[in-house]
Design a protein around this motif. Structure first.
Motif, PDB file in Angstrom:
ATOM      1  N   ASP A 166       0.812  -1.104   0.043  1.00  0.00           N
ATOM      2  CA  ASP A 166       0.029   0.200   0.025  1.00  0.00           C
ATOM      3  C   ASP A 166       0.845   1.157  -0.057  1.00  0.00           C
ATOM      4  OD1 ASP A 166      -2.500  -1.504  -0.143  1.00  0.00           O
ATOM      5  OD2 ASP A 166      -2.025  -1.791   2.077  1.00  0.00           O
ATOM      6  N   ILE A 167       2.187   1.278  -0.418  1.00  0.00           N
ATOM      7  CA  ILE A 167       2.885   2.490  -0.706  1.00  0.00           C
ATOM      8  C   ILE A 167       2.957   2.813  -2.181  1.00  0.00           C
ATOM      9  CG2 ILE A 167       5.210   3.436  -0.529  1.00  0.00           C
ATOM     10  CD1 ILE A 167       5.365   1.914   2.110  1.00  0.00           C
ATOM     11  N   GLU A 168       2.446   3.870  -2.587  1.00  0.00           N
ATOM     12  CA  GLU A 168       2.444   4.178  -3.878  1.00  0.00           C
ATOM     13  C   GLU A 168       3.875   4.894  -4.507  1.00  0.00           C
ATOM     14  OE1 GLU A 168      -0.196   3.591  -5.782  1.00  0.00           O
ATOM     15  OE2 GLU A 168      -2.128   3.887  -4.416  1.00  0.00           O
ATOM     16  N   ALA A 169       4.473   5.383  -3.669  1.00  0.00           N
ATOM     17  CA  ALA A 169       5.763   6.083  -4.128  1.00  0.00           C
ATOM     18  C   ALA A 169       6.614   6.329  -2.841  1.00  0.00           C
ATOM     19  CB  ALA A 169       5.549   7.461  -4.993  1.00  0.00           C
ATOM     20  N   LEU A 170       8.115   6.481  -3.296  1.00  0.00           N
ATOM     21  CA  LEU A 170       9.000   6.624  -2.339  1.00  0.00           C
ATOM     22  C   LEU A 170       9.673   7.924  -2.482  1.00  0.00           C
ATOM     23  CD1 LEU A 170      10.762   5.743  -0.020  1.00  0.00           C
ATOM     24  CD2 LEU A 170      12.179   4.480  -1.436  1.00  0.00           C
ATOM     25  N   VAL A 171       9.928   8.706  -1.648  1.00  0.00           N
ATOM     26  CA  VAL A 171      10.965   9.827  -1.574  1.00  0.00           C
ATOM     27  C   VAL A 171      12.021   9.685  -0.612  1.00  0.00           C
ATOM     28  CG1 VAL A 171      11.391  12.301  -1.593  1.00  0.00           C
ATOM     29  CG2 VAL A 171       9.109  11.677  -2.338  1.00  0.00           C
ATOM     30  N   THR A 172      13.187   9.726  -0.931  1.00  0.00           N
ATOM     31  CA  THR A 172      14.432   9.598  -0.121  1.00  0.00           C
ATOM     32  C   THR A 172      15.081  11.106  -0.202  1.00  0.00           C
ATOM     33  OG1 THR A 172      15.700   8.685  -1.826  1.00  0.00           O
ATOM     34  CG2 THR A 172      14.352   7.060  -0.229  1.00  0.00           C
ATOM     35  N   ILE A 173      15.579  11.531   0.838  1.00  0.00           N
ATOM     36  CA  ILE A 173      16.685  12.719   0.884  1.00  0.00           C
ATOM     37  C   ILE A 173      17.767  12.207   1.596  1.00  0.00           C
ATOM     38  CG2 ILE A 173      16.431  15.041   1.821  1.00  0.00           C
ATOM     39  CD1 ILE A 173      13.632  14.806   2.188  1.00  0.00           C
ATOM     40  N   ILE A 201      16.680  12.655  -3.700  1.00  0.00           N
ATOM     41  CA  ILE A 201      17.244  14.057  -3.458  1.00  0.00           C
ATOM     42  C   ILE A 201      18.619  13.803  -2.847  1.00  0.00           C
ATOM     43  CG2 ILE A 201      16.690  16.284  -2.486  1.00  0.00           C
ATOM     44  CD1 ILE A 201      13.590  15.789  -2.772  1.00  0.00           C
ATOM     45  N   TYR A 202      19.435  14.721  -3.022  1.00  0.00           N
ATOM     46  CA  TYR A 202      20.605  14.605  -2.189  1.00  0.00           C
ATOM     47  C   TYR A 202      21.260  16.301  -2.356  1.00  0.00           C
ATOM     48  CZ  TYR A 202      23.677  13.936  -6.214  1.00  0.00           C
ATOM     49  OH  TYR A 202      24.348  13.901  -7.263  1.00  0.00           O
ATOM     50  N   GLY A 203      22.141  16.499  -1.413  1.00  0.00           N
ATOM     51  CA  GLY A 203      22.795  17.855  -1.646  1.00  0.00           C
ATOM     52  C   GLY A 203      24.030  17.672  -2.360  1.00  0.00           C
ATOM     53  N   VAL A 210      26.439   9.626   0.527  1.00  0.00           N
ATOM     54  CA  VAL A 210      25.417  10.099  -0.202  1.00  0.00           C
ATOM     55  C   VAL A 210      25.920  10.362  -1.587  1.00  0.00           C
ATOM     56  CG1 VAL A 210      23.711  11.369  -0.561  1.00  0.00           C
ATOM     57  CG2 VAL A 210      23.816  10.485   1.544  1.00  0.00           C
ATOM     58  N   THR A 211      26.939  11.273  -1.778  1.00  0.00           N
ATOM     59  CA  THR A 211      27.363  11.990  -2.978  1.00  0.00           C
ATOM     60  C   THR A 211      28.186  11.045  -3.802  1.00  0.00           C
ATOM     61  OG1 THR A 211      29.352  12.720  -1.744  1.00  0.00           O
ATOM     62  CG2 THR A 211      27.455  14.295  -1.878  1.00  0.00           C
ATOM     63  N   LYS A 212      28.991  10.216  -3.151  1.00  0.00           N
ATOM     64  CA  LYS A 212      29.892   9.248  -4.172  1.00  0.00           C
ATOM     65  C   LYS A 212      29.099   8.297  -4.468  1.00  0.00           C
ATOM     66  CE  LYS A 212      34.104  10.180  -1.655  1.00  0.00           C
ATOM     67  NZ  LYS A 212      35.309   9.694  -0.955  1.00  0.00           N
ATOM     68  N   VAL A 230      17.551  14.010  -8.048  1.00  0.00           N
ATOM     69  CA  VAL A 230      17.792  15.613  -8.097  1.00  0.00           C
ATOM     70  C   VAL A 230      18.768  15.645  -7.133  1.00  0.00           C
ATOM     71  CG1 VAL A 230      16.673  17.650  -7.593  1.00  0.00           C
ATOM     72  CG2 VAL A 230      15.333  16.129  -8.523  1.00  0.00           C
ATOM     73  N   ARG A 231      19.789  16.708  -7.448  1.00  0.00           N
ATOM     74  CA  ARG A 231      20.713  17.350  -6.844  1.00  0.00           C
ATOM     75  C   ARG A 231      20.630  18.676  -6.211  1.00  0.00           C
ATOM     76  NH1 ARG A 231      27.083  18.192  -8.870  1.00  0.00           N
ATOM     77  NH2 ARG A 231      26.056  20.168  -9.720  1.00  0.00           N
TER      78      ARG A 231
END
Length: 266
Positions: A166-173, A201-203, A210-212, A230-231
């Motif tokens: 029942d999870i339609e989508a995932l956003v990770t930061i 999404i990451y900075g 995260v970046t590497k 998305v960066r």
């Protein structure tokens, strides 16, 4: 005030109950619960249960009766469901854009614990995510998404790879890819298994885990047409300066995903 004391009492009592299979710092959760419920100005403090233990969650509704989308918000390592700036911004701003939010207290280890020391808490995290899903469905939510920050994103990816329904989508930061043999931290394997829409999404100034691994995450998701990365330039892991931009990215993407989900149901 009574709610805060009641929540704290339940969690603190659980700390001494001696039930097997739980390695988390429940007293720390109780302290967070007391502080949050005493100072809460937006949303509703509720108690959910997973694996026989109650934990604090914060529900914030939308103002329109016809809004049927809801987002589970999962905090980063050592955090809580109202942690500023990013988690608080997510749980309070998304309802203005047609997404009710339920921010969960995820299981904790002692202060200063490393990510590897959270290994044994992932099954508990998955149970809490399912409890959150069940609660939102009980309130009439038709589209449920998960927004996970840091370790919260990894816990969400783990839950999805293990078949959370029942999870339609995932956003990770700031989704980390730890260099570890832990079965519960195989981020790339989890991404390969996820077939739902996913926003990563990451900075640009994020932590190395995260970046590497940004390119590796893209490659792991190449079979998922609903994946987007998305960066955010000039931002680091804590997103102290422009959490508003991150939240805008989230609700803008969710708006498009919601349209595709609705179209798919027709």
């Amino acid at each position: 005030m009574k709610v805060a004391k009641y929540v704290g009492f339940i969690l603190f009592a659980g700390y001494f109950s001696g039930q097997a299979g739980f390695a988390g710092d429940v007293k720390r959760e109780a302290d967070f619960a007391d502080d949050i419920t005493r100072m809460l100005t937006m949303g509703e403090a509720i108690r959910l249960e997973a694996r026989g233990r109650q934990f604090l969650s914060l529900f914030t509704d939308t103002e329109r009766a016809d809004d049927k989308g809801a987002a589970l918000i999962l905090h980063d390592i050592g955090g809580h469901p109202d942690q500023k700036p990013l988690v608080n911004a997510l749980r309070t701003v998304l309802p203005a854009h047609h997404w009710a939010t339920l921010a969960l207290q995820m299981p904790l280890r002692e202060r200063g614990a490393t990510m590897s020391e959270y290994d044994g808490l992932f099954p508990e995290a998955r149970a809490r995510i399912q409890a959150g899903i069940d609660y939102l469905k009980g309130r009439g939510a038709e589209s449920i998404v998960v927004v996970g920050y840091g370790l919260g994103g990894l816990m969400a990816a783990y839950a999805l790879s293990e078949g959370a329904a029942d999870i339609e989508a995932l956003v990770t930061i700031s989704l980390p890819v730890p260099e570890t043999g832990m079965e519960t931290a195989q981020t790339l394997e989890f991404i390969r298994k996820i077939k739902r829409p996913m926003l990563d999404i990451y900075g640009a100034l994020d932590v190395p885990e995260v970046t590497k691994s940004a390119r590796e995450r893209r490659l792991a998701a190449k079979a998922n047409s609903g994946y987007r990365q998305v960066r955010i330039d000039d931002e680091g892991h804590r997103y102290l300066h422009d959490e508003g931009l991150v939240v805008k990215r989230v609700y803008s993407w969710l708006s498009g995903v919601s349209g595709r989900i609705s179209a798919g149901r027709k």
